[in-house]
Write a protein that holds these residues in place. Structure first.
Motif, PDB file in Angstrom:
ATOM      1  N   THR A  53       0.900   4.026  -2.895  1.00 24.55           N
ATOM      2  CA  THR A  53       0.627   5.433  -2.597  1.00 24.55           C
ATOM      3  C   THR A  53       1.657   6.338  -3.263  1.00 24.55           C
ATOM      4  O   THR A  53       1.312   7.387  -3.815  1.00 24.55           O
ATOM      5  N   ALA A 111      -5.183   5.602  -8.008  1.00 29.81           N
ATOM      6  CA  ALA A 111      -5.790   5.902  -6.711  1.00 29.81           C
ATOM      7  C   ALA A 111      -6.745   4.789  -6.283  1.00 29.81           C
ATOM      8  O   ALA A 111      -6.787   4.418  -5.101  1.00 29.81           O
ATOM      9  N   THR A 123       0.829  -1.205   0.000  1.00 22.95           N
ATOM     10  CA  THR A 123       0.000   0.000   0.000  1.00 22.95           C
ATOM     11  C   THR A 123       0.862   1.254   0.000  1.00 22.95           C
ATOM     12  O   THR A 123       0.543   2.234  -0.685  1.00 22.95           O
ATOM     13  N   THR A 124       1.962   1.226   0.742  1.00 24.96           N
ATOM     14  CA  THR A 124       2.867   2.375   0.765  1.00 24.96           C
ATOM     15  C   THR A 124       3.461   2.631  -0.613  1.00 24.96           C
ATOM     16  O   THR A 124       3.489   3.770  -1.095  1.00 24.96           O
ATOM     17  N   THR A 180      -4.695   1.783  -5.105  1.00 19.70           N
ATOM     18  CA  THR A 180      -4.117   2.076  -3.798  1.00 19.70           C
ATOM     19  C   THR A 180      -5.164   1.961  -2.696  1.00 19.70           C
ATOM     20  O   THR A 180      -4.906   1.366  -1.643  1.00 19.70           O
TER      21      THR A 180
END
Length: 131
Positions: free
Chosen positions: A28, A51, A24-25, A54
């Motif tokens: 992002t 987006a 997820t990081t 994510t």
């Protein structure tokens, strides 16, 4: 007295959760660069796909941490698709990228097949321990 192996002592559920947080990081960061590029190009709607991916990754990771049984299936499908994409990279000539992808996604799939992770799909009636 039985001795546990390293595989049995492995806290696979925690490692799957950490994998999801790192994924997820990185997604992002990808979405942020996509937003910057879309803003500079004047086409902000290009950032919708990064987006959404994510947000989906963050949601599934959070639900895994809450012990939801369905997340095992979601992450297993994700790993299967990831392996197919990595094999496609290897077949198209990007051997290094494909190999790195195979190792990362293969590691996730291996962790998901750990008995502790597979046990969560049989515990749908009981709340799982929080990570």
């Amino acid at each position: 007295m039985e001795r546990e192996s390293t595989w049995q002592r492995l806290d696979a559920q925690r490692w799957v959760h950490l994998y999801g947080m790192w994924q997820t990081t990185l997604l992002t960061v990808w979405a942020g660069f996509s937003l910057l590029g879309a803003w500079l190009a004047g086409v902000l709607w290009f950032v919708v796909f990064p987006a959404a991916i994510t947000a989906l990754s963050g949601w599934v990771t959070a639900e895994w941490g809450r012990g939801r049984p369905w997340t095992w299936y979601a992450l297993t499908v994700q790993a299967g698709v990831g392996i197919l994409l990595a094999l496609g990279l290897v077949a198209s000539g990007s051997v290094v990228k494909g190999s790195v992808g195979l190792v990362l996604v293969g590691g996730l799939l291996l962790l998901l097949w750990h008995p502790d992770c597979r046990a969560r799909i049989h515990e749908s009636g009981r709340p799982a321990a929080r990570l």
